[in-house]
Design an enzyme around this catalytic site. Structure first.
Site, PDB file in Angstrom:
ATOM      1  N   HIS A 134       0.845  -1.187   0.000  1.00 57.74           N
ATOM      2  CA  HIS A 134       0.000   0.000   0.000  1.00 57.74           C
ATOM      3  C   HIS A 134       0.876   1.231   0.000  1.00 57.74           C
ATOM      4  O   HIS A 134       1.936   1.233   0.633  1.00 57.74           O
ATOM      5  CB  HIS A 134      -0.918   0.016   1.236  1.00 57.74           C
ATOM      6  CG  HIS A 134      -2.060   0.946   1.092  1.00 57.74           C
ATOM      7  ND1 HIS A 134      -1.955   2.291   1.353  1.00 57.74           N
ATOM      8  CD2 HIS A 134      -3.324   0.734   0.665  1.00 57.74           C
ATOM      9  CE1 HIS A 134      -3.116   2.857   1.098  1.00 57.74           C
ATOM     10  NE2 HIS A 134      -3.959   1.957   0.678  1.00 57.74           N
ATOM     11  N   ASP A 173      -7.956  -5.422   0.262  1.00 59.75           N
ATOM     12  CA  ASP A 173      -8.468  -6.232  -0.843  1.00 59.75           C
ATOM     13  C   ASP A 173      -7.985  -7.671  -0.813  1.00 59.75           C
ATOM     14  O   ASP A 173      -8.484  -8.505  -1.569  1.00 59.75           O
ATOM     15  CB  ASP A 173      -8.090  -5.579  -2.183  1.00 59.75           C
ATOM     16  CG  ASP A 173      -8.895  -4.322  -2.431  1.00 59.75           C
ATOM     17  OD1 ASP A 173     -10.027  -4.272  -1.912  1.00 59.75           O
ATOM     18  OD2 ASP A 173      -8.405  -3.411  -3.102  1.00 59.75           O
TER      19      ASP A 173
END
Ligand code: CMC
Length: 431
Positions: free
Chosen positions: A308, A366
């Protein structure tokens, strides 16, 4: 606002300027480079905005090093445990948690905006039957500006609010209709006696042939996932909505651009890509091979659902979802445990591998969301659509905040030009 400054000296021409330093409620200091070009004749260069803030915002706070995510000051863990999705939507839009009356009124408004104009059905029919639902979402949402001429004055705060209500209300209906078109079933109308998440499941799975009763476990899981995905400050799709809106484009067009940006596999499309990847890996015995591929700089393969831009410790949303995955799959008899087991194995191997540890690559939201959606019988092509329904709240909150911001100007980045220097046109017969 602090009166601290930073002095910048250009060593090549001796020009000097004082740049203001700002401080938000919390978080690092921010240097205002707005007058850099006029005073020093230079631009900044920061592809991917690694160190560039694009706006002031009071909606969401992230501390990526500590794994913190707050909506309007409230930690995501508390909202995930206690709140309803529309309560969180109200919080993001208006800045405060609603009272009982405020929530009831808000729910009433959203519920009563959930129907689509009947002519919109023709749009769905225009798409090929196997169109990806995200493709349908981009087109149908973009088309809404052709229907709501009564609230398109972006300079009118009441019009902006009505547009936000409409979008939050209609996204589940449009999303479910995209799916129904895809599988060739009739569109299902919303039901006003159901809450937001149950109504979405109803529109997804009901048919005219028999009664459909939304499963409370599934409804609770969707509520949680929607809360976790509702906002994430200046991510790619939200920044896209803001940039599109900075030209005073209508909110439906802005939202369509946000949906398009979300679709990419580096962003919201990752939830679908994670399941593709797990299917491709197939078995725990193949995990090492795929980890090697992910580490190979010459191989485009990446561990989807890992890494991320902001979180360099853990993604708090992933921690919550991982726990819920365990609970949900344990409570379901026909659940998708082998996929979850494989995901856990992949996570374990990656988290103990120097490559991932060094680069601070952790599972993101996710990595697990697709596993839950699959357990709820939501098809893979709808995973990113689910993300889009939830993120609509964040997109609209940011768009409204931007339109209210006295500093708002059209977004217009600069560049380092690397093309040819000036040259003369060459006639066709001389080339
Ligand atoms: N698998 C393997 N290597 C990776 C991965 C990954 N998933 N993510 C980053 N790296 C490596 C990357 O190759 C680079 O290595 P090196 O320094 O040797 O060149 C280093 O880690 C830094 O990566 P980056 O690409 O510079 O980081 P970024 O901040 O630009 O990208 C990201 C962040 C999320 C796009 C990226 O980590 C990624 O592509 N992850 C997989 C896709 C994904 O799961 N996306 C969902 C994000 S969370 C939900 C959302 O925001 O919508």
């Amino acid at each position: 606002m602090s009166n601290k400054t930073i002095t910048l000296i250009n060593n090549s021409d001796g020009r000097k300027t004082e740049l203001p330093l700002y401080k938000g409620t919390i978080g690092p200091e921010v240097m205002d480079i707005g007058k850099l070009y006029s005073e020093m004749g230079i631009f900044t260069f920061d592809p991917g905005f690694l160190a560039t803030g694009s706006c002031r915002s009071s909606i969401t706070y992230i501390d990526g090093d500590k794994g913190k995510l707050w909506y309007r000051g409230y930690p995501i863990e508390q909202l995930a445990e206690h709140a309803k999705f529309l309560e969180v939507a109200y919080l993001l839009l208006y800045g405060e948690l609603p009272s009982v009356d405020e929530l009831a009124k808000f729910e009433h408004i959203i519920t009563h905006h959930s129907m689509l104009n009947e002519t919109l059905k023709n749009f769905f029919d225009g798409f090929h039957y196997n169109a990806h639902p995200m493709a349908v979402m981009v087109g149908v949402v973009g088309s809404l500006s052709a229907f709501y001429h009564d609230s398109l004055d972006v300079n009118n705060p009441r019009h902006r609010e009505i547009s936000a209500h409409r979008m939050i209300a209609k996204m589940p209906t449009i999303a479910a209709a995209s799916y129904k078109h895809n599988i060739g079933e009739p569109l299902v109308y919303p039901r006003n006696d159901l809450d937001y998440c149950a109504n979405f499941l109803h529109m997804m799975f009901a048919t005219p042939c028999e009664e459909y009763i939304p499963d409370p476990v599934a409804t609770k899981a969707v509520n949680l996932l929607f809360i976790l995905h509702a906002d994430h400050e200046q991510n790619a799709s939200t920044s896209t909505v803001r940039l599109a809106g900075s030209s005073h484009a209508n909110p439906f067009a802005c939202l369509a651009s946000g949906i398009a940006s979300l679709w990419g596999p580096s962003h919201g499309g990752a939830n679908e890509a994670v399941l593709d990847m797990l299917n491709k890996i197939g078995d725990a015995a193949n995990v090492d091979k795929f980890i090697l591929k992910a580490k190979d700089p010459n191989d485009p393969f990446r561990l989807m659902g890992f890494g991320h831009r902001v979180y360099k410790n853990h993604d708090p949303r992933a921690t919550i979802i991982r726990k819920v995955c365990h609970e949900l799959l344990d409570s379901m008899t026909d659940s998708d445990n082998p996929t979850f087991e494989l995901a856990l194995k992949l996570e374990e191997v990656a988290l103990s591998d120097e490559y991932f540890v060094e680069r601070k690559l952790y599972p993101n939201v996710d990595f697990y969301s697709g596993i839950i959606y699959r357990a709820l019988n939501i098809p893979r092509s709808m995973f990113t659509v689910m993300f889009a329904i939830a993120r609509t709240v964040g997109w609209m909150a940011h768009w409204m905040e931007m339109m209210d911001d006295p500093d708002q100007r059209i977004g217009r980045p600069r560049q380092i030009y690397t093309g040819h220097d000036l040259r003369d046109y060459v006639p066709m017969d001389k080339r």
